[in-house]
Design a protein around this motif. Sequence first.
Motif, PDB file in Angstrom:
ATOM      1  N   GLU A 109     -25.641  12.778  54.457  1.00 41.75           N
ATOM      2  CA  GLU A 109     -24.702  12.590  55.562  1.00 41.75           C
ATOM      3  C   GLU A 109     -25.272  13.249  56.814  1.00 41.75           C
ATOM      4  N   GLU A 110     -24.915  12.715  57.965  1.00 42.96           N
ATOM      5  CA  GLU A 110     -25.449  13.230  59.221  1.00 42.96           C
ATOM      6  C   GLU A 110     -24.576  14.360  59.765  1.00 42.96           C
ATOM      7  N   VAL A 111     -25.199  15.494  60.031  1.00 39.74           N
ATOM      8  CA  VAL A 111     -24.550  16.646  60.651  1.00 39.74           C
ATOM      9  C   VAL A 111     -25.478  17.160  61.750  1.00 39.74           C
ATOM     10  N   GLU A 112     -24.971  17.280  62.972  1.00 37.70           N
ATOM     11  CA  GLU A 112     -25.793  17.726  64.109  1.00 37.70           C
ATOM     12  C   GLU A 112     -27.071  16.885  64.241  1.00 37.70           C
ATOM     13  N   GLN A 113     -26.921  15.560  63.989  1.00 34.19           N
ATOM     14  CA  GLN A 113     -28.026  14.598  64.063  1.00 34.19           C
ATOM     15  C   GLN A 113     -29.117  14.880  63.021  1.00 34.19           C
ATOM     16  N   ILE A 114     -28.753  15.590  61.978  1.00 31.36           N
ATOM     17  CA  ILE A 114     -29.676  15.918  60.886  1.00 31.36           C
ATOM     18  C   ILE A 114     -29.142  15.297  59.603  1.00 31.36           C
ATOM     19  N   GLN A 115     -30.009  14.644  58.839  1.00 27.54           N
ATOM     20  CA  GLN A 115     -29.610  14.089  57.553  1.00 27.54           C
ATOM     21  C   GLN A 115     -29.549  15.201  56.504  1.00 27.54           C
ATOM     22  N   ILE A 116     -28.340  15.459  55.997  1.00 29.67           N
ATOM     23  CA  ILE A 116     -28.118  16.531  55.037  1.00 29.67           C
ATOM     24  C   ILE A 116     -28.185  15.973  53.614  1.00 29.67           C
ATOM     25  N   HIS A 117     -29.025  16.560  52.786  1.00 32.76           N
ATOM     26  CA  HIS A 117     -29.099  16.212  51.371  1.00 32.76           C
ATOM     27  C   HIS A 117     -27.948  16.951  50.677  1.00 32.76           C
ATOM     28  N   LYS A 118     -26.838  16.275  50.556  1.00 34.03           N
ATOM     29  CA  LYS A 118     -25.575  16.899  50.158  1.00 34.03           C
ATOM     30  C   LYS A 118     -25.649  17.584  48.794  1.00 34.03           C
ATOM     31  N   TYR A 119     -26.420  17.019  47.880  1.00 31.51           N
ATOM     32  CA  TYR A 119     -26.471  17.536  46.516  1.00 31.51           C
ATOM     33  C   TYR A 119     -27.864  18.025  46.139  1.00 31.51           C
ATOM     34  N   GLY A 120     -28.522  18.672  47.084  1.00 26.19           N
ATOM     35  CA  GLY A 120     -29.836  19.243  46.805  1.00 26.19           C
ATOM     36  C   GLY A 120     -30.971  18.364  47.308  1.00 26.19           C
ATOM     37  N   ALA A 121     -32.133  18.972  47.410  1.00 26.41           N
ATOM     38  CA  ALA A 121     -33.305  18.287  47.969  1.00 26.41           C
ATOM     39  C   ALA A 121     -33.734  17.106  47.102  1.00 26.41           C
ATOM     40  N   HIS A 122     -33.942  15.962  47.747  1.00 28.95           N
ATOM     41  CA  HIS A 122     -34.440  14.775  47.053  1.00 28.95           C
ATOM     42  C   HIS A 122     -35.676  14.251  47.786  1.00 28.95           C
ATOM     43  N   ILE A 123     -36.807  14.320  47.115  1.00 24.35           N
ATOM     44  CA  ILE A 123     -38.069  13.808  47.669  1.00 24.35           C
ATOM     45  C   ILE A 123     -38.536  12.677  46.774  1.00 24.35           C
ATOM     46  N   PHE A 124     -38.692  11.503  47.352  1.00 20.59           N
ATOM     47  CA  PHE A 124     -39.104  10.356  46.534  1.00 20.59           C
ATOM     48  C   PHE A 124     -40.609  10.418  46.311  1.00 20.59           C
ATOM     49  N   HIS A 125     -41.015  10.268  45.052  1.00 22.78           N
ATOM     50  CA  HIS A 125     -42.457  10.287  44.744  1.00 22.78           C
ATOM     51  C   HIS A 125     -42.702   9.447  43.492  1.00 22.78           C
ATOM     52  N   THR A 126     -43.821   8.748  43.474  1.00 27.43           N
ATOM     53  CA  THR A 126     -44.157   7.909  42.326  1.00 27.43           C
ATOM     54  C   THR A 126     -45.623   7.499  42.386  1.00 27.43           C
ATOM     55  N   ASN A 127     -46.176   7.192  41.238  1.00 27.97           N
ATOM     56  CA  ASN A 127     -47.503   6.569  41.159  1.00 27.97           C
ATOM     57  C   ASN A 127     -47.403   5.064  40.968  1.00 27.97           C
ATOM     58  N   ASN A 128     -46.171   4.584  40.791  1.00 24.30           N
ATOM     59  CA  ASN A 128     -45.954   3.176  40.489  1.00 24.30           C
ATOM     60  C   ASN A 128     -45.787   2.391  41.791  1.00 24.30           C
ATOM     61  N   LYS A 129     -46.790   1.586  42.140  1.00 18.23           N
ATOM     62  CA  LYS A 129     -46.735   0.847  43.403  1.00 18.23           C
ATOM     63  C   LYS A 129     -45.574  -0.136  43.430  1.00 18.23           C
ATOM     64  N   ASP A 130     -45.252  -0.733  42.299  1.00 17.81           N
ATOM     65  CA  ASP A 130     -44.141  -1.684  42.253  1.00 17.81           C
ATOM     66  C   ASP A 130     -42.820  -1.001  42.606  1.00 17.81           C
ATOM     67  N   ILE A 131     -42.612   0.196  42.074  1.00 20.35           N
ATOM     68  CA  ILE A 131     -41.387   0.938  42.384  1.00 20.35           C
ATOM     69  C   ILE A 131     -41.382   1.378  43.846  1.00 20.35           C
ATOM     70  N   TRP A 132     -42.536   1.814  44.346  1.00 20.76           N
ATOM     71  CA  TRP A 132     -42.641   2.218  45.752  1.00 20.76           C
ATOM     72  C   TRP A 132     -42.333   1.039  46.674  1.00 20.76           C
ATOM     73  N   ASP A 133     -42.904  -0.114  46.379  1.00 17.36           N
ATOM     74  CA  ASP A 133     -42.635  -1.302  47.193  1.00 17.36           C
ATOM     75  C   ASP A 133     -41.167  -1.704  47.081  1.00 17.36           C
ATOM     76  N   TYR A 134     -40.599  -1.546  45.901  1.00 17.62           N
ATOM     77  CA  TYR A 134     -39.199  -1.921  45.679  1.00 17.62           C
ATOM     78  C   TYR A 134     -38.271  -1.099  46.563  1.00 17.62           C
ATOM     79  N   VAL A 135     -38.429   0.221  46.563  1.00 21.05           N
ATOM     80  CA  VAL A 135     -37.513   1.074  47.323  1.00 21.05           C
ATOM     81  C   VAL A 135     -37.760   0.954  48.820  1.00 21.05           C
ATOM     82  N   ASN A 136     -38.997   0.604  49.211  1.00 25.49           N
ATOM     83  CA  ASN A 136     -39.296   0.468  50.637  1.00 25.49           C
ATOM     84  C   ASN A 136     -38.684  -0.769  51.271  1.00 25.49           C
ATOM     85  N   GLN A 137     -38.152  -1.679  50.471  1.00 28.97           N
ATOM     86  CA  GLN A 137     -37.471  -2.835  51.060  1.00 28.97           C
ATOM     87  C   GLN A 137     -36.111  -2.444  51.631  1.00 28.97           C
ATOM     88  N   PHE A 138     -35.621  -1.241  51.260  1.00 27.51           N
ATOM     89  CA  PHE A 138     -34.302  -0.797  51.709  1.00 27.51           C
ATOM     90  C   PHE A 138     -34.363   0.254  52.807  1.00 27.51           C
TER      91      PHE A 138
END
Length: 368
Positions: A44-73
């Motif tokens: 959610e946005e607070v003070e123009q900052i995106q807040i990770h409401k339920y803890g830090a989430h960093i997307f990472h993968t070695n699977n190019k298909d999954i990376w391409d899939y999520v990048n469509q959104f």
Amino acid sequence: MNYDYLIVGSGLFGSTFAYEAAKHGKRVKVIDKRDHLGGNIYTEEVEQIQIHKYGAHIFHTNNKDIWDYVNQFAEFNRYTNSPIANYKDEIYNLPFNMNTFNKLWGVKTPDEAQAKIEEQRKAANIEKPRNLEEQAISLVGTDIYQKLIKGYTEKQWGKKATELPSFIIKRLPVRFTYDNNYFNDRYQGIPIGGYTQIIEKMLASDLITVELNCDFFERKEDYLRMYPKIIYTGMIDQFFDYQYGELEYRSLQFETSILDQANYQGNAVINYTDAETPYTRIIEHKHFEFGTQKKTVITREYPKAWTRGDEAYYPTNDDKNNKTYQKYKKLADSQSQVLFGGRLGMYKYYDMHQVIASALSFAEKEFN
């Protein structure tokens, strides 16, 4: 509307399945007990900052298909996860790498670092690690274990390290290079503008209806009667009325503050690894997107024991709980109407890319 599927939970698993179902012409109802979409990846946005409401989430993968899939959104930035550890005001780099070893021992080369760790391994005389403490010492020696693992881990899990299974620590990377990148994966980043947009786009189809503030268990029998197929992403033991007893989880409490300063700690994530500090880490959200806002927002993360009514964040996958889960899984496998998915439905720790892969696998079995 006659629905083909009821999806319980609008997190990454449920939303991915809903998106795939709609692509195959299925009518889907998504319900969530919270007042927002996205489950634990909600931002959610607070003070123009995106807040990770339920803890830090960093997307990472070695699977190019999954990376391409999520990048469509969403468009992802180049964020690299480089947390640091604060042990009684001493600062160390994570994951354990040459910067860590140099600060700790003054060593400068990989050979020197490996020799130091080997010396401590031999002194500990551990032949076959029986628990997390012995596994950690076998991997990185006693100094790193005492300063950077023991206190943090015992706070996180609410148990002594000698009572925790050894496999928990095997996920922790150890490098003999001067590289502070926590993950080894080829693809990594944070969606510019937060994660919520991903879920919103996944659920944007005319074939998908969403209802928030809706608790499945308030009308469980009605839902089972009304919907031919249900995708359930909540706690599997709760679905079966805890008939084999409660599975154990760890919960979290978040304390978020808006600060009238531009930069509080200089890094997105700082872990507090001593036993005395009650929280495990402080997140400064603006650094996930290289923010330059005049204010900043920080979140302290406190681990806590889970009791009914709390959010369950981490399954406790020790032998006792895994045996109980297998009983529930046997019940789940006998259900033709209900499919169980996600971290809670499958009682398994999943990263985001693994959740998407699992949901896509479920969808493929359903629709092909």
